[in-house]
Enzyme design. Structure first.
Site, PDB file in Angstrom:
ATOM      1  N   GLY A 123      17.591 -15.768 -49.704  1.00 43.04           N
ATOM      2  CA  GLY A 123      18.295 -16.701 -50.587  1.00 43.04           C
ATOM      3  C   GLY A 123      17.734 -16.835 -51.993  1.00 43.04           C
ATOM      4  O   GLY A 123      17.926 -17.870 -52.634  1.00 43.04           O
ATOM      5  N   SER A 124      17.085 -15.781 -52.498  1.00 49.95           N
ATOM      6  CA  SER A 124      16.535 -15.927 -53.852  1.00 49.95           C
ATOM      7  C   SER A 124      17.640 -15.978 -54.911  1.00 49.95           C
ATOM      8  O   SER A 124      17.502 -16.678 -55.921  1.00 49.95           O
ATOM      9  CB  SER A 124      15.519 -14.824 -54.157  1.00 49.95           C
ATOM     10  OG  SER A 124      16.138 -13.568 -54.309  1.00 49.95           O
ATOM     11  N   ASN A 125      18.738 -15.266 -54.693  1.00 49.82           N
ATOM     12  CA  ASN A 125      19.856 -15.366 -55.648  1.00 49.82           C
ATOM     13  C   ASN A 125      20.514 -16.738 -55.567  1.00 49.82           C
ATOM     14  O   ASN A 125      20.896 -17.310 -56.587  1.00 49.82           O
ATOM     15  CB  ASN A 125      20.888 -14.264 -55.390  1.00 49.82           C
ATOM     16  CG  ASN A 125      20.481 -12.969 -56.058  1.00 49.82           C
ATOM     17  OD1 ASN A 125      20.582 -12.849 -57.282  1.00 49.82           O
ATOM     18  ND2 ASN A 125      20.002 -12.016 -55.286  1.00 49.82           N
ATOM     19  N   ILE A 161      30.305  -8.053 -43.287  1.00 47.19           N
ATOM     20  CA  ILE A 161      31.532  -7.666 -43.989  1.00 47.19           C
ATOM     21  C   ILE A 161      32.582  -8.708 -43.639  1.00 47.19           C
ATOM     22  O   ILE A 161      32.803  -9.011 -42.460  1.00 47.19           O
ATOM     23  CB  ILE A 161      31.968  -6.249 -43.562  1.00 47.19           C
ATOM     24  CG1 ILE A 161      30.900  -5.261 -44.025  1.00 47.19           C
ATOM     25  CG2 ILE A 161      33.331  -5.903 -44.151  1.00 47.19           C
ATOM     26  CD1 ILE A 161      30.982  -3.929 -43.348  1.00 47.19           C
ATOM     27  N   LEU A 162      33.202  -9.254 -44.666  1.00 48.61           N
ATOM     28  CA  LEU A 162      34.181 -10.311 -44.411  1.00 48.61           C
ATOM     29  C   LEU A 162      35.462  -9.746 -43.825  1.00 48.61           C
ATOM     30  O   LEU A 162      35.935  -8.678 -44.228  1.00 48.61           O
ATOM     31  CB  LEU A 162      34.478 -11.067 -45.709  1.00 48.61           C
ATOM     32  CG  LEU A 162      33.363 -11.984 -46.203  1.00 48.61           C
ATOM     33  CD1 LEU A 162      33.652 -12.449 -47.627  1.00 48.61           C
ATOM     34  CD2 LEU A 162      33.179 -13.178 -45.285  1.00 48.61           C
ATOM     35  N   ASN A 178      30.515 -11.102 -55.337  1.00 49.31           N
ATOM     36  CA  ASN A 178      29.290 -10.587 -54.724  1.00 49.31           C
ATOM     37  C   ASN A 178      28.384  -9.974 -55.786  1.00 49.31           C
ATOM     38  O   ASN A 178      28.858  -9.549 -56.846  1.00 49.31           O
ATOM     39  CB  ASN A 178      29.645  -9.505 -53.688  1.00 49.31           C
ATOM     40  CG  ASN A 178      28.422  -8.996 -52.938  1.00 49.31           C
ATOM     41  OD1 ASN A 178      27.534  -9.773 -52.557  1.00 49.31           O
ATOM     42  ND2 ASN A 178      28.353  -7.691 -52.723  1.00 49.31           N
ATOM     43  N   HIS A 227      25.584  -6.864 -56.136  1.00 50.73           N
ATOM     44  CA  HIS A 227      25.135  -5.655 -55.461  1.00 50.73           C
ATOM     45  C   HIS A 227      24.020  -5.033 -56.306  1.00 50.73           C
ATOM     46  O   HIS A 227      24.206  -4.847 -57.515  1.00 50.73           O
ATOM     47  CB  HIS A 227      26.313  -4.683 -55.325  1.00 50.73           C
ATOM     48  CG  HIS A 227      25.966  -3.397 -54.665  1.00 50.73           C
ATOM     49  ND1 HIS A 227      25.645  -3.326 -53.326  1.00 50.73           N
ATOM     50  CD2 HIS A 227      25.879  -2.138 -55.153  1.00 50.73           C
ATOM     51  CE1 HIS A 227      25.373  -2.062 -53.025  1.00 50.73           C
ATOM     52  NE2 HIS A 227      25.508  -1.325 -54.097  1.00 50.73           N
ATOM     53  N   ASP A 233      31.737  -3.085 -51.052  1.00 52.57           N
ATOM     54  CA  ASP A 233      31.311  -2.885 -52.448  1.00 52.57           C
ATOM     55  C   ASP A 233      32.304  -2.038 -53.242  1.00 52.57           C
ATOM     56  O   ASP A 233      31.923  -1.185 -54.047  1.00 52.57           O
ATOM     57  CB  ASP A 233      29.904  -2.269 -52.499  1.00 52.57           C
ATOM     58  CG  ASP A 233      28.878  -3.145 -51.800  1.00 52.57           C
ATOM     59  OD1 ASP A 233      28.981  -4.372 -51.907  1.00 52.57           O
ATOM     60  OD2 ASP A 233      27.979  -2.605 -51.141  1.00 52.57           O
ATOM     61  N   GLU A 237      18.838  -9.568 -61.378  1.00 53.05           N
ATOM     62  CA  GLU A 237      19.853 -10.227 -60.534  1.00 53.05           C
ATOM     63  C   GLU A 237      19.867 -11.735 -60.773  1.00 53.05           C
ATOM     64  O   GLU A 237      20.925 -12.348 -60.946  1.00 53.05           O
ATOM     65  CB  GLU A 237      19.560  -9.990 -59.040  1.00 53.05           C
ATOM     66  CG  GLU A 237      19.781  -8.587 -58.549  1.00 53.05           C
ATOM     67  CD  GLU A 237      19.737  -8.523 -57.011  1.00 53.05           C
ATOM     68  OE1 GLU A 237      20.403  -9.351 -56.359  1.00 53.05           O
ATOM     69  OE2 GLU A 237      19.039  -7.649 -56.467  1.00 53.05           O
TER      70      GLU A 237
HETATM   71  C1  GRF Z   1      19.844  -8.952 -53.190  1.00 55.44           C
HETATM   72  O1  GRF Z   1      19.214  -7.770 -53.625  1.00 55.44           O
HETATM   73  C2  GRF Z   1      21.343  -8.871 -53.375  1.00 55.44           C
HETATM   74  O2  GRF Z   1      21.742  -8.156 -54.506  1.00 55.44           O
HETATM   75  C3  GRF Z   1      21.767  -8.138 -52.129  1.00 55.44           C
HETATM   76  O3  GRF Z   1      20.934  -8.618 -51.110  1.00 55.44           O
HETATM   77  C4  GRF Z   1      19.711  -9.111 -51.675  1.00 55.44           C
HETATM   78  C5  GRF Z   1      19.614 -10.540 -51.249  1.00 55.44           C
HETATM   79  O4  GRF Z   1      18.428 -11.168 -51.652  1.00 55.44           O
HETATM   80  N1  GRF Z   1      23.193  -8.302 -51.913  1.00 55.44           N
HETATM   81  P1  GRF Z   1      18.329 -12.747 -51.663  1.00 55.44           P
HETATM   82  O5  GRF Z   1      18.688 -13.222 -50.253  1.00 55.44           O
HETATM   83  O6  GRF Z   1      19.295 -13.281 -52.684  1.00 55.44           O
HETATM   84  O7  GRF Z   1      16.905 -13.055 -51.989  1.00 55.44           O
END
Ligand code: GRF
Length: 194
Positions: free
Chosen positions: A12-14, A93-94, A108, A110, A146, A175
């Site tokens: 969950g870093s994003n 995959i949804l 999303n 990627h 994707d 990201e």
């Molecule tokens: C990220 O590299 C994102 O681009 C990909 O999966 C990874 C998830 O990392 N879809 P986080 O859970 O957001 O840390």
């Protein structure tokens, strides 16, 4: 102000970067998160979301029949009537019915150029190919993997990166900044009456 639901499966870093951006960055006043949904009960991002005071929900996918999982997911998400669903490391995959229900409303990130590499292990792929320049893609989600319309691509300079760790570290830094920027662009330019 857009109402978003974030889907995660792990770290969950994003998601955290988005929550931070909502409290003090480019997404302040642009959107709010009504729920973080995970398909895994052990996703570390769930605890992080809670520390930000965000509601969380778990819809377990493992060992659950696809139709049942999709029904529960839909029910959970629909209850929040989100304007957008933001995938942040969501590893499933949804279902096409779900995607059709939210046309151009699922986004999303990627960690590669989606026209060059789709699916898992994008950083491994970039590292194995010793790419000097890599990309992060933010795109709408369609029924493929994707393959959805690209919203934006950001370059990642990999010159001097010598390990998978370096590739990931450099990519994730981009990201975390880029996702919020792209979301802001979409949310503030979208004028369709809803
Ligand atoms: C990220 O590299 C994102 O681009 C990909 O999966 C990874 C998830 O990392 N879809 P986080 O859970 O957001 O840390």
């Amino acid at each position: 102000m857009k109402n978003i639901v974030i889907f995660i499966s792990g770290r969950g870093s994003n998601m955290e970067a988005i929550l931070r951006s909502i409290s003090s960055g480019v997404l302040k006043g642009v959107c709010s998160v009504s729920c973080v949904v995970s398909n895994r009960a052990d996703a570390a991002g769930l605890d992080t979301a809670r520390t930000y005071g965000v509601k969380t929900a778990v819809v377990v996918s493992k060992g659950v029949h696809a139709a049942e999982y999709n029904r529960k997911l839909r029910e959970t998400v629909d209850a929040f009537s989100p304007d957008y669903i933001v995938l942040a490391g969501y590893m499933k995959i949804l279902d096409s019915g779900f995607v059709k229900q939210y046309p151009k409303r699922i986004i999303n990130i990627h960690p590669a150029d989606t026209s060059a590499h789709q699916g898992l292990h994008a950083y491994e792929w970039a590292f194995e190919n010793r790419l000097k320049k890599s990309y992060i893609t933010v795109h709408y989600v369609d029924e493929g993997v994707d393959t959805g319309e690209v919203i934006g691509k950001a370059e990642v300079d990999m010159v001097g990166a010598t390990s998978l760790h370096d590739y990931e570290e450099r990519g994730l830094a981009v990201e975390h900044r880029f996702y919020s920027e792209m979301l802001k662009n979409i949310f503030i330019t979208e004028n369709v009456a809803r």
